[in-house]
Design an enzyme around this catalytic site. Structure first.
Site, PDB file in Angstrom:
ATOM      1  N   GLY A  34       0.801  -1.219   0.000  1.00 26.86           N
ATOM      2  CA  GLY A  34       0.000   0.000   0.000  1.00 26.86           C
ATOM      3  C   GLY A  34       0.828   1.259   0.000  1.00 26.86           C
ATOM      4  O   GLY A  34       0.461   2.257   0.607  1.00 26.86           O
ATOM      5  N   CYS A  35       1.931   1.241  -0.701  1.00 25.73           N
ATOM      6  CA  CYS A  35       2.911   2.334  -0.702  1.00 25.73           C
ATOM      7  C   CYS A  35       2.922   3.025  -2.070  1.00 25.73           C
ATOM      8  O   CYS A  35       2.582   2.419  -3.081  1.00 25.73           O
ATOM      9  CB  CYS A  35       4.284   1.717  -0.398  1.00 25.73           C
ATOM     10  SG  CYS A  35       5.680   2.855  -0.481  1.00 25.73           S
TER      11      CYS A  35
END
Length: 179
Positions: A34-35
């Site tokens: 989720g970066c």
């Protein structure tokens, strides 16, 4: 100690010795699903497909230490990467890369190659982000963020450290030269 003295767990919890990668060029990456750098999975998979038959291995170590950007179980992370980025390289058990619970392999990697700075336009932003939680970040070897990459040659030498701002395609020529 040499890199071949270390071990870790694969995504299913099985112990893996780095010795099993002897004679291979290995790219070790701490990742997150989720970066802002998560799309680097695409570039990593491209490198893997291009060079795996020639001796490249990519070891993916999910890590939730930076902004809690690797939520979920090991199985959920593997499913995400397989579905969204069609990754084929092995994914290891989620780990910590800094602090008292860091994987000993990462202690070794950081001793071999310290932080040399962020690069490019994203480097300016990363300097601002990282300085908020580690004001002395430029003076320590800690991993600064997701998608820090270590390149190990066929003899087990850690030859390069690439920070998260370095796209996988920028590593292509160096990998080719080591193969």
């Amino acid at each position: 100690m040499a890199i071949y003295d270390y071990s870790f767990n694969d995504g299913k919890g099985n112990k893996v010795s780095f010795e099993s990668y002897k004679g291979k060029v290995v790219l070790i990456v701490n990742t997150a699903t989720g970066c802002g750098f998560t799309p680097q999975y695409k570039g990593l998979e491209e490198l893997y497909e291009k060079y795996h038959e020639k001796g490249l291995e990519i070891l993916d170590f999910p890590c939730n230490q930076f902004g809690h950007q690797a939520p979920g179980t090991d199985e959920e992370i593997t499913e995400f990467c397989s579905f969204k980025y069609h990754t084929q390289f092995p994914q290891m058990q989620k780990i910590e890369v800094n602090g008292e619970n860091e994987l000993p392999l990462y202690t070794f990697l950081k001793e071999q190659k310290g932080f040399e700075g962020f690069t490019g336009l994203k480097g300016v932003l990363m300097n601002q982000v990282v300085s908020k939680f580690d004001p002395d970040f430029k003076n320590n070897a800690n991993i600064k963020w997701n998608f820090t990459k270590f390149l190990v040659d066929r003899d087990g030498n850690v030859v390069e450290r690439y920070e998260s701002t370095v796209e996988p395609k920028k590593i292509d020529d160096k990998i080719a030269s080591l193969l």
